[in-house]
Each structure stands twice: as structure tokens, then as C-alpha cells.
Design an enzyme around this catalytic site. Structure first.
Site, short mmCIF file in Angstrom:
data_model
loop_
_atom_site.label_atom_id
_atom_site.label_comp_id
_atom_site.label_asym_id
_atom_site.label_seq_id
_atom_site.Cartn_x
_atom_site.Cartn_y
_atom_site.Cartn_z
N SER A 13 -9.74 -0.49 7.34
CA SER A 13 -9.19 -0.30 6.00
C SER A 13 -8.51 -1.53 5.40
O SER A 13 -8.13 -1.51 4.23
CB SER A 13 -8.19 0.85 6.00
OG SER A 13 -8.87 2.08 5.98
N SER B 141 -9.60 1.81 3.12
CA SER B 141 -8.75 2.57 2.22
C SER B 141 -7.73 1.71 1.47
O SER B 141 -7.18 2.16 0.47
CB SER B 141 -8.02 3.63 3.02
OG SER B 141 -7.13 3.02 3.94
N LYS C 271 0.85 -1.20 0.00
CA LYS C 271 0.00 0.00 0.00
C LYS C 271 0.88 1.25 0.00
O LYS C 271 1.89 1.30 0.71
CB LYS C 271 -0.90 -0.01 1.23
CG LYS C 271 -1.93 1.10 1.28
CD LYS C 271 -2.79 1.00 2.54
CE LYS C 271 -3.87 2.07 2.59
NZ LYS C 271 -4.68 1.97 3.83
#
Lengths: 487, 477
Positions: B178, B154, B79
């Protein structure tokens, strides 16, 4: 420039002053990362992701910084809290890379201390509200670059340097007391080795909260915060100026506004920086990246054990066990090296009073002349002690000692060697002295007559002649006694 | 070459049997991922040089007969909020569009030491703020299971690459759900470990007291193994735990006698396609010998409000460093210092970041701090206590991950409160700091993946993996 109050006006008021003192801790590395804390490195060279505030970097508390802060707190007679909390103090500034300072807020490291200061012979206790730890910001450089008219440069070497902030109670009443308080703090920190307190390098910084009230009034007046008091001289000048400014305002029917003012030493005045209305809301909240700081009794005991004797108790000890006068004790404890030098002279000589006189007299003059600190004294304490001891033993007299002293500096030899080499021993053989006396009496019949007819003070002249004849090697007291006996 | 059929074990076996070298495998994986990426926009940056260097090191170890590491040759996506030395790390923000970090996150270092091959960086909501990946400055990510839908957020890109077969494993970050929510939306396993289990050093902070790094994988076992590599004390993170790291992959598969709690507060009113899948999963756990009982987590209704106070308060400070002074973009329209701050931040941050910075600034403001922040911390304590009390009765808790499956791109963008409420089941675990994960539990009649959430007490990841793996095995047989 604003009008200042006259001394008569000022006399009607009592100033109320509190100081906030920042002390840079003498750690090897920064408070939250492993970068060195050194002064004078190339800009932005002592930096890493943590003190640059890069995304993802996290603070880890420096154990040495905590220990120095605890030492400082204990020396200021504070209670060290078993649990304290770091908090973020949020504001924007170009040299503040994280956008917040990591400080302590509602649960500081230590509280409820005091410092005793002596001003004009009177001892006064000034409360220390709190001692807390925090990281320093970097430095904004507004000058010195070819495009400085358009740009400010930022050096983050200082970012993350460990500081303690020492906040006093509003117990200070005069600029002299403020000066004495800051002196005492500096002395204590230097004794502990907690900080070198070099004000020019920003290792000791001071802000003041100042208000005035009519004498006898109970309520505090509105205070102004005065910043940039970064030398002892400026501190006194700024406080005196600010007191006079506030009194003038009140005397002319105005009122003091709560605000932050900056001291400008060139103009000797304080200038308004911002008012309370535009004051920062720092939005403190507990720093989630650091656990609460817990200090065990065991840890604190270990720190307390290794702490050196502090100036106040050393002063007291010098007075009590060496029989020094208070003034001498103050001078001889002004710095830790000074007090240690003195004690080494005492140890080598066995005569504290004579040691004090020599350290404060001839040695101090020598250091002043050579522009040296006592740490770099050209005469080692043991050597000076030997010299004092030779006097005490009667091997030399004061006069000879003063001749030997500069030779010690010149040659680096010990006093005994110089004494023997130069034949500068005191003559204690009464036969030899008697011979000198006989010669003096024979050479000065007029003075002898005067003495015998009751003019006692003439003896001084005769002793002087005898000393001269002995080339200073006789002991004047012995000479005096023997002369009187003979006459 | 799709990576969908590969696991840590299959790659290791292939390498040791010399069916392929790590470099060959990496090249093929990169080629496939680059070719497939336009369908989902899940990767933001590929790191071929770094990947091939790592693969070369694995090949060298194998050639010398050394152990190539627990993650040898495994393609892993990261990420874009986790910093990678020399590889652009944008946090999904225009603010850091060109930011190249000079250091690696601790998790990254540990992965590469274990032979893992980092292929590239994945798309995400800006600074990890969002539940749909639509708050990325670099465009939304499409859900591989339904390309007109969001992958969740996210960590949308990290969930999507594993589902899409363009990475075997990936790293996400979880602050309020997330990792778990995109895992459930995309049909992969996603783990939020205990707070402090994995070092946060190098994880760009959103809300420091809630941020976690955690793994995504196609199987529970692989997610456990990736966690294994990253877990453990790191002296660079003062909040990382000293607790020893057990062998997470030593999974017994036997759930007989295990006590599982169903929090009433999570199941009341869950009459939906999602609810049906969760109840079917609960039935299966019963069949596996679990004793399922009702429990209560009474402070659940306050969790969303509590979370959005604490998380935004911390975010308002954490995002202050993006000020236009150093590594961020700087507005070219600014003439004064104040303008430089205002315009750089106005131009650099997206709407959701601004919303949260303002909210967080407000709740910390003088006069409001006690009413909001202090009270929210108290509520957080109560929520944590709810879980502690529940774990006196049960070994694990099961719950839905999200009230609904993946929604359409654009569907909730103008309704932030509805978006916030989609985290209602994941936020409590984040606030308590306990381990929780999402394990796939089938699809809705419309074909959208649903995740089952499993929560256990602090540092008991073992029990969580045990339940998840046994369920996974039973449900895929």
C-alpha cells in the site's frame, strides 16, 4: 422449576466436577496499559486509548502481572512454560471494547499442577490443568439510570484488569470438595499477595463444569457449564442443585444437554443460557501485537526465591515443629496474617501450645466481639506473647492472665505493667501460702474431717477457699500440693 | 506555491537564511494545497491550526538560535489511518466519518518534535484495504500524472499529494504493498521499512503482523530522512524493534561490487511497458558497477493466497471494535443489541471491508483454522526463508512493483481477484517483513510512471537507500 432428584436417586450417581476460577491479579496497573486498577473510581475514569480499544492503540504486557501469574502457577504446583502465547478470543459484547479478549489458548502460561484439599479428614489431590493470563472486560450497567429501561451503560474502568484463569481437572466429586478446592486457591492467592480475592468485588470468580454418571461407570456424562458461582455459599448450592437436576433428568429417562447454565441464587436454580449449537466460535488465533512470552530459568528462580511459605507447608510445619493438632494448625494458617500473628506470639512467649490456645480462644473471641480481623487486633502479638510468657514463668497464673487480658485492651499497656500496677502477681512465697492454708484449715473443720476420712474430692473445695483467700494470686497447683502435705 | 520544487534541505536553507518564516511557508503551502485539492481529492482534512502551531514552534526555535529539527518547517501529509489528536481520522470509512482521536500516533509525535508541519490527512482505501483508493467512503483519488487514473492504493492520497506538489513528504501505511504500489503509480519514492522499525502505535490496525508506517517523498534522500525521524524502539509498541537506527541519509552513492538479485519468478512473463522500464533500470545498475544475477524465490506463487488468509484473519479481529457501541457511527434503525451490531456494521463498512471481514472470519472458524490460517503461517515462513537464502547470495533484490502502471478509475472495481493480483510483487516483501521501496524508474510510452522495487534484508535499510539513491541520481542526470 424443574423436578429435583431425591437423595436416594442421587446416591446412585457420582458427580464429576471441574472448576474454572478467575483470579484478579493485585497489580498497580492494568495488564496491557498503565491505567490504575483501583475499584470504585468514577465510571470511565481509569481508562486510556489501550483499554478503551481505540483505533491504533496497542497492548504492552505488564511485567508485574506476569510475575504474579508465575507465582500463582508455582504455588499451584504447575510447570511454567518457558514460552507461552497470547491469543485473541473473538466475540462481540458491549463491554468488550476491542471485540476480542486477549487471552492464552493452546500455549498457556503454566500446566500440569495440583491442589491438595482435605475434606472430612481425607486428603485429596485435585489436578490443575492450566493457568493462563488474560484481560478482563468492562462492566455493563443495566440499572440505576433514569433511562435504564431503554439503555445499558458501559463502564470500562475494569477493562484490561489482569486476570488468571485456573482450570481444574474433572477431579472434583462433591460440592464440599469444590468448596475446599476454591478455599485452598483463595488461601494460596492471598498468602502470595497475588490477589486479594474479594469475591464481592469480582476478584475471585468461579464457573463449574458438572456432569453425573452412574457409580462405577467409566464414561463421563454430558456436562453442563454453570456460571455465576460468585460466593462460596452459591458454589455449593449451585452444584448441589445442578447435580440433583441432572440426576432427576436421567432418572426420568431424559438426557443432559450440553449447555451453559446460569445460577440464580434467589431462586436457587440454574437456568439455561445457551446450548452447544448456539455456542460461540471464538476463532482463537495468536495475538499479533504481542511477542510470545518467554520466561527464563533465571527469572523464574528469582520469583521462586521471594515466594513466601504456602499454607500447606506452613500447616505441616506447625504440626511438626510446634506439636499442634491438625485442626489447630488449619485454623492458625487460615490466613497469612493469622499464621504470622500466631508465630509472633510463639516467638515472644516460647510456648506454642499456650500461644495457640490464647490465639484461638480469648483473642478469637475478642476479635469476634469487636468485629475485627487479626490484622487489626487491639492486642499486638508481642504483648499477647508477653502475657503467655508471664504464665509460663509462674509470675501469674491462668486466672490472673484472664483478668489482665481485658485490661490490656482497655489501657493498651503491656501485661507486665498491668500486673505490677494492680498487684496481680502470683504468690509464690511458701510462708505466705502456708499462712493462708492454716487459716483455711482452721475455718473449715468439717471439710477437713471429710477429707481425712477418705473423701478426696473435698480437696477441690479447700483449694478454692485458699485461692479465694489469696485473691487469685496463688498458683492452684502449688496450693493443692501444700494443702495435701499439710493434711 | 507548489511544493514540488522543495526538499527538506531547501526549506531548512530558506528558514535559516530568513527567506521565509515557517509560518509564512506553511500558510502558502496550505493555501496551495487547498486550492489544488479538488483536482485529485487527495486530502480529506486540512489541519491549519495544528500546522501553524507547529510552524510557530519552529520559528521560535530559529529566533532563539536553537536547532529547529531535522524536518523543520517541512509540510507533511498523513494518511488518514494514522491517528492525530484533535484532527479527524476517518480511515476512509463512513464508520469513522466523525471520529476525532484523543491521542497522537508515536510517528506523529516524533515528526512534530523534529519540526515537521502536518498539513492534513489524506484519502485512502477504507481501513487501508485496496489497491486503487477507490474503496474510500469519501470518493476516489485521481492520479496527478493522469487524472482519469487511480493513484494506486491503499495510500493513494499520500502518494498523490507528493506527486501533485501539495506536500513535500507524506506518511502512508503498507500491509501488502500500500506504499510501494501508489508510489510507483504516482512516480514518487515510497518506503516500507522493516517490520518493527517504525512504531505502529496510533496506526489503525488492518493486519497487525503486516502493517507498517512508511514515508513518501520526491527524493530517496528525503524519504530516508523522514524514516530516520520516525524509526526506533517505542515502548508503546511491543513489536517495535530495539535495533539501533543508523544515519540513513549518509549515502555513499557507490554501488561498485554490490550484488543485486533478480528473482526469476518476478521477471518471467514480464514482457510489457513496465517490464521494459524495469529492465532498463537493471541495465543502469549494471553500469553503476553492480553485479546482477538471477536468484529464485520459489514460494512466490503462494504469496497472494497466503497473504489474503493472514491479512483477512487479522483484519476480521481488528475491525471488530467498530461495533456501534462507542466512537463509531451507530445505525438509527436498530432496536436490539444484535441489530445494533449488524446494522451499524452493515451501514458503516464498505463492500471491500465486508468481503475481507467475512473471508477472515471464515478462515479462523472452527474446523478451518488449521487448513487455512495455520497453513498460511507455514507458507509465510517459507517465503521468509526464500528471502533469507537469497540474501546469502546478494545484497539487494530488484523487482517490479506492479505488473502494470496506473489503471483507469473504475476499470478493476468489479474484479476483486484481478485487483488482488496487482499486489503480487509487493506482497512477498510484506510477508517477510523486510525493507522494500519503490523508486521512480521512468514512464511508459503512454506517460505513466513506473516504479522499481528494491528489497534488502531485515534492518538493512541502508543498502536499500544506497541502491535507490544511486539509481535515482544516475537516472535523473
Amino acid at each position: 422449576m424443574e423436578a429435583l432428584a431425591t437423595p436416594e436417586m442421587i446416591a446412585k450417581y457420582e458427580p464429576v466436577i471441574g472448576l474454572e476460577v478467575h483470579v484478579q491479579l493485585a497489580t498497580n496497573t492494568k495488564i496491557f496499559c498503565g491505567c490504575p486498577t483501583g475499584f470504585g473510581a468514577a465510571p470511565n475514569s481509569n481508562v486510556c486509548p489501550v483499554c478503551l480499544g481505540l483505533p491504533g492503540a496497542l497492548p504492552v504486557l505488564n511485567r508485574q502481572a506476569v510475575e504474579l501469574a508465575i507465582e500463582a502457577s508455582l504455588a499451584l504446583n504447575c510447570t511454567v512454560n518457558s514460552k507461552s502465547i497470547f491469543a485473541r478470543k473473538n466475540y462481540f459484547y458491549p463491554d468488550l471494547p476491542k471485540g476480542y479478549q486477549i487471552s492464552q489458548f493452546d500455549q498457556p502460561l503454566a500446566e500440569h499442577g495440583f491442589v491438595e484439599v482435605s475434606v472430612r479428614g481425607e486428603t485429596k489431590r485435585i489436578g490443575v490443568t492450566r493457568v493462563h493470563m488474560e484481560d478482563d472486560a468492562g462492566k455493563s450497567l443495566h440499572e440505576g439510570f433514569k433511562d435504564s429501561d431503554r439503555y445499558t451503560y458501559v463502564d470500562l474502568n475494569r477493562s484490561g484488569t489482569p486476570l488468571i484463569e485456573i482450570v481444574s481437572e474433572p477431579d472434583i466429586r462433591t460440592s464440599d470438595e469444590a468448596h475446599a478446592y476454591l478455599t485452598e486457591i483463595k488461601q494460596v492467592m492471598q498468602y502470595l499477595g497475588v490477589s486479594t480475592c474479594d469475591m464481592e468485588k469480582g476478584q475471585l470468580r468461579c464457573d463449574a463444569n458438572v456432569s453425573v454418571r452412574l457409580k462405577g461407570a467409566e464414561k463421563f456424562g454430558t456436562k453442563a457449564e454453570v456460571k455465576n458461582l460468585n460466593s462460596f455459599r452459591f458454589l455449593k448450592m449451585a452444584l448441589d442443585h445442578e447435580i440433583a437436576r441432572q440426576v432427576a433428568l436421567l432418572e426420568s429417562g431424559g438426557r443432559v444437554v450440553q449447555e451453559t447454565r446460569l445460577y440464580d441464587p434467589d431462586a436457587d436454580e440454574t437456568i439455561s443460557m445457551r446450548s452447544k449449537e448456539s455456542a460461540h466460535d471464538y476463532r482463537y488465533f495468536p495475538e499479533p501485537d504481542l511477542a510470545p512470552l518467554r520466561i527464563s530459568e533465571v527469572w523464574m528462580a528469582r520469583i521462586r526465591e521471594r515466594m513466601p511459605e504456602l499454607p500447606a507447608s506452613r500447616r505441616q510445619r506447625f504440626i511438626e515443629s510446634y506439636g499442634l493438632r491438625e485442626y489447630d494448625a488449619h485454623v492458625l494458617t487460615a490466613t497469612r496474617p493469622m499464621s504470622e500473628y500466631f508465630e509472633a506470639v510463639v516467638a515472644a512467649s516460647g510456648d506454642a501450645r499456650a500461644a495457640a490456645n490464647w490465639v484461638m480462644g480469648d483473642l478469637a473471641a475478642l476479635l469476634k466481639q469487636e468485629g475485627k480481623e487479626i490484622e487489626d487486633s487491639p492486642i499486638a502479638a508481642e504483648r499477647l506473647g508477653q502475657l503467655v510468657k508471664l504464665i509460663g514463668e509462674g509470675k501469674i497464673n491462668g486466672k490472673l492472665a484472664k483478668d489482665i487480658f481485658p485490661k490490656m485492651v482497655e489501657t493498651g499497656d503491656d501485661p507486665d505493667t498491668i500486673m505490677r500496677r494492680e498487684g496481680l502477681t502470683a504468690i509464690s512465697d511458701e510462708g505466705a501460702l502456708g499462712k493462708i492454708i492454716d487459716e483455711v484449715i482452721a475455718a473449715n473443720p468439717k471439710q477437713v474431717e471429710q477429707y481425712k476420712s477418705g473423701k478426696q474430692q473435698v480437696i477441690g473445695f479447700l483449694v478454692g477457699q485458699a485461692m479465694k483467700a489469696s485473691r487469685g494470686q496463688a498458683d492452684p497447683a502449688t496450693m493443692n500440693r501444700m494443702l495435701k502435705d499439710k493434711l | 506555491m507548489s511544493l514540488a520544487g522543495h526538499t527538506i534541505d531547501s526549506i531548512r536553507a530558506g528558514l535559516l537564511a530568513k527567506k521565509f518564516s515557517a509560518q509564512e511557508f506553511t500558510r502558502q503551502a496550505l493555501a496551495h494545497a487547498e486550492a489544488e485539492n479538488p483536482k485529485t481529492n487527495a486530502y480529506l482534512t486540512f489541519a491549519p491550526e495544528r500546522a501553524l502551531n507547529a510552524a510557530r514552534a519552529v520559528d521560535a526555535k530559529i529566533a532563539k538560535g536553537e536547532d529547529p529539527g531535522a524536518l523543520a518547517g517541512v509540510p507533511i501529509a498523513v494518511k488518514d489511518v494514522i491517528v492525530t489528536r484533535g484532527v479527524k481520522t476517518t480511515c476512509g470509512s463512513k464508520m469513522l466519518a466523525n471520529y476525532v482521536p484523543p491521542y497522537d500516533a508515536t510517528a506523529i509525535i516524533r515528526i512534530e518534535e523534529a519540526g515537521g508541519v502536518i498539513l492534513g490527512k489524506t484519502n485512502c482505501d477504507e481501513f487501508a484495504m485496496g489497491s486503487s483508493n477507490e474503496n474510500s467512503a469519501f470518493g476516489p483519488v485521481r492520479n496527478p500524472a493522469a487524472l482519469d487514473r487511480v493513484p494506486g492504493g491503499s495510500s493513494g492520497g499520500s502518494a498523490a499529494v507528493v506527486a501533485q506538489g501539495t506536500a513535500v513528504l507524506s506518511l502512508g501505511s503498507d500491509t501488502g504493498g500500500s506504499i510501494r504500489q501508489p508510489a510507483s503509480f504516482c512516480g514518487v519514492a515510497g518506503v516500507t521499512p522493516t517490520y518493527g522499525r517504525v512504531s505502529r502505535y496510533g496506526l489503525t490496525a488492518f493486519a497487525s503482523s503486516l502493517d507498517h508506517i512508511g514515508p513518501f517523498a520526491r527524493t530517496v534522500r528525503d524519504s530516508a530522512r523522514l524514516l530516520q525521524v520516525m524509526a526506533g524502539r517505542d515502548e508503546k509498541d511491543a513489536t517495535s524493534a530495539f535495533a539501533p537506527v543508523p544515519d540513513y541519509a549518509a549515502l555513499s552513492g557507490d554501488l561498485r561490487g554490490m550484488k543485486i538479485g533478480m528473482p526469476r519468478e518476478y521477471f518471467d512473463g514480464l514482457a510489457s511497458d513496465t517490464g521494459d522500464r524495469i529492465m532498463a533500470a537493471v541495465d543502469m545498475l549494471k553500469n553503476l558497477g553492480c553485479e546482477v544475477r538471477d536468484i529464485h524465490l520459489p514460494h512466490t506463487p503462494y504469496a497472494v493466497a497466503c497473504y489474503y488468509i493472514i491479512a483477512t484473519a487479522e483484519a476480521s479481529a481488528n475491525l471488530a471494535r467498530y461495533d456501534g457501541v462507542r466512537y463509531t457511527t451507530r445505525s438509527s434503525n436498530a432496536h436490539t443489541l444484535s441489530e445494533m451490531y449488524r446494522l451499524s456494521r452493515d451501514e458503516g463498512f464498505g463492500d471491500e471491508c465486508k468481503r475481507r471481514i467475512m473471508l477472515g472470519t471464515y478462515v479462523l472458524s472452527h474446523g478451518y483454522y488449521d487448513a487455512y490460517y495455520v497453513k498460511a503461517q507455514k507458507v509465510r515462513g517459507l517465503i521468509t526463508r526464500d528471502f533469507a537464502q537469497a540474501f546469502e547470495q546478494v545484497d539487494a533484490i530488484v523487482a517490479p512493483v506492479s505488473p502494470f502502471p496506473a489503471f483507469r478509475i473504475g476499470e478493476k472495481m468489479n474484479d476483486p481477484v484481478s485487483m488482488y493480483l496487482s499486489d503480487i510483487y509487493t506482497i512477498t516483501g510484506s510477508l517477510a517483513g523486510i525493507p522494500c521501496m519503490s523508486v521512480p524508474c521512468g514512464v511508459t510510452p503512454g506517460g505513466l510512471p513506473v516504479g522499481l522495487q528494491i528489497l534488502t534484508k531485515h534492518f538493512n535499510e541502508m543498502a536499500m537507500f544506497r541502491v535507490a539513491e544511486a539509481y535515482e541520481r544516475a537516472s535523473t542526470n
